[in-house]
Scaffold this motif. Structure first.
Motif, PDB file in Angstrom:
ATOM      1  N   UNK A  71       0.835  -1.195   0.000  1.00  0.00           N
ATOM      2  CA  UNK A  71       0.000   0.000   0.000  1.00  0.00           C
ATOM      3  C   UNK A  71       0.872   1.249   0.000  1.00  0.00           C
ATOM      4  N   UNK A  72       0.430   2.274  -0.738  1.00  0.00           N
ATOM      5  CA  UNK A  72       1.185   3.521  -0.745  1.00  0.00           C
ATOM      6  C   UNK A  72       0.262   4.690  -1.008  1.00  0.00           C
ATOM      7  N   UNK A  73       0.323   5.672  -0.130  1.00  0.00           N
ATOM      8  CA  UNK A  73      -0.383   6.934  -0.340  1.00  0.00           C
ATOM      9  C   UNK A  73       0.606   7.915  -0.963  1.00  0.00           C
ATOM     10  N   UNK A  74       0.091   8.906  -1.640  1.00  0.00           N
ATOM     11  CA  UNK A  74       0.962   9.917  -2.238  1.00  0.00           C
ATOM     12  C   UNK A  74       1.885  10.528  -1.197  1.00  0.00           C
ATOM     13  N   UNK A  75       3.149  10.598  -1.522  1.00  0.00           N
ATOM     14  CA  UNK A  75       4.177  11.221  -0.680  1.00  0.00           C
ATOM     15  C   UNK A  75       4.325  10.539   0.691  1.00  0.00           C
ATOM     16  N   UNK A  76       3.987   9.272   0.756  1.00  0.00           N
ATOM     17  CA  UNK A  76       4.148   8.483   1.985  1.00  0.00           C
ATOM     18  C   UNK A  76       4.949   7.228   1.660  1.00  0.00           C
ATOM     19  N   UNK A  77       5.494   6.601   2.709  1.00  0.00           N
ATOM     20  CA  UNK A  77       6.255   5.361   2.533  1.00  0.00           C
ATOM     21  C   UNK A  77       5.330   4.196   2.205  1.00  0.00           C
ATOM     22  N   UNK A  78       5.909   3.166   1.601  1.00  0.00           N
ATOM     23  CA  UNK A  78       5.179   1.933   1.343  1.00  0.00           C
ATOM     24  C   UNK A  78       4.850   1.226   2.656  1.00  0.00           C
ATOM     25  N   UNK A  79       3.719   0.579   2.688  1.00  0.00           N
ATOM     26  CA  UNK A  79       3.309  -0.280   3.797  1.00  0.00           C
ATOM     27  C   UNK A  79       3.051  -1.673   3.246  1.00  0.00           C
TER      28      UNK A  79
END
Length: 100
Positions: free
Chosen positions: A75-83
């Motif tokens: 999972x990845x949100x814009x400008x956030x790290x991968x989960x």
């Protein structure tokens, strides 16, 4: 849910998870930072434990997709790290442990 019931539920889940991974629940977790900042330590990792009555339904739906049968979600949100989200059973398998 009242504050006390919610806190107790959280602590129960922390103890349950710590036992499964043969880890340790961190005393005072959430009350102070630093070394006491997370809920559980084990498998060489530090975990925050979250429990919701009906939370995370979309994540469960994606993991239980009968057609795709994924081992994990990335999972990845814009400008956030991968989960990465996976079932505990799969994590324990990867770590060479068996859930008991």
């Amino acid at each position: 849910m009242s504050g006390r019931k919610s806190r107790n539920k959280g602590q129960r889940r922390e103890r349950e998870f710590a036992k499964i991974i043969q880890g340790e629940r961190i005393p005072l977790s959430g009350a102070v930072g630093g070394r006491f900042g997370n809920d559980v330590e084990g498998l060489g990792l530090r975990f925050e434990v979250k429990a919701r009555k009906k939370g995370f339904q979309t994540l469960y739906k994606w993991l239980e997709d009968e057609r795709e049968k994924p081992d994990a979600l990335a999972l990845k949100a814009d400008r956030k790290d991968w989960l990465v989200v996976m079932k505990l059973e799969k994590l324990l398998e990867l770590m060479g442990l068996n859930e008991k």
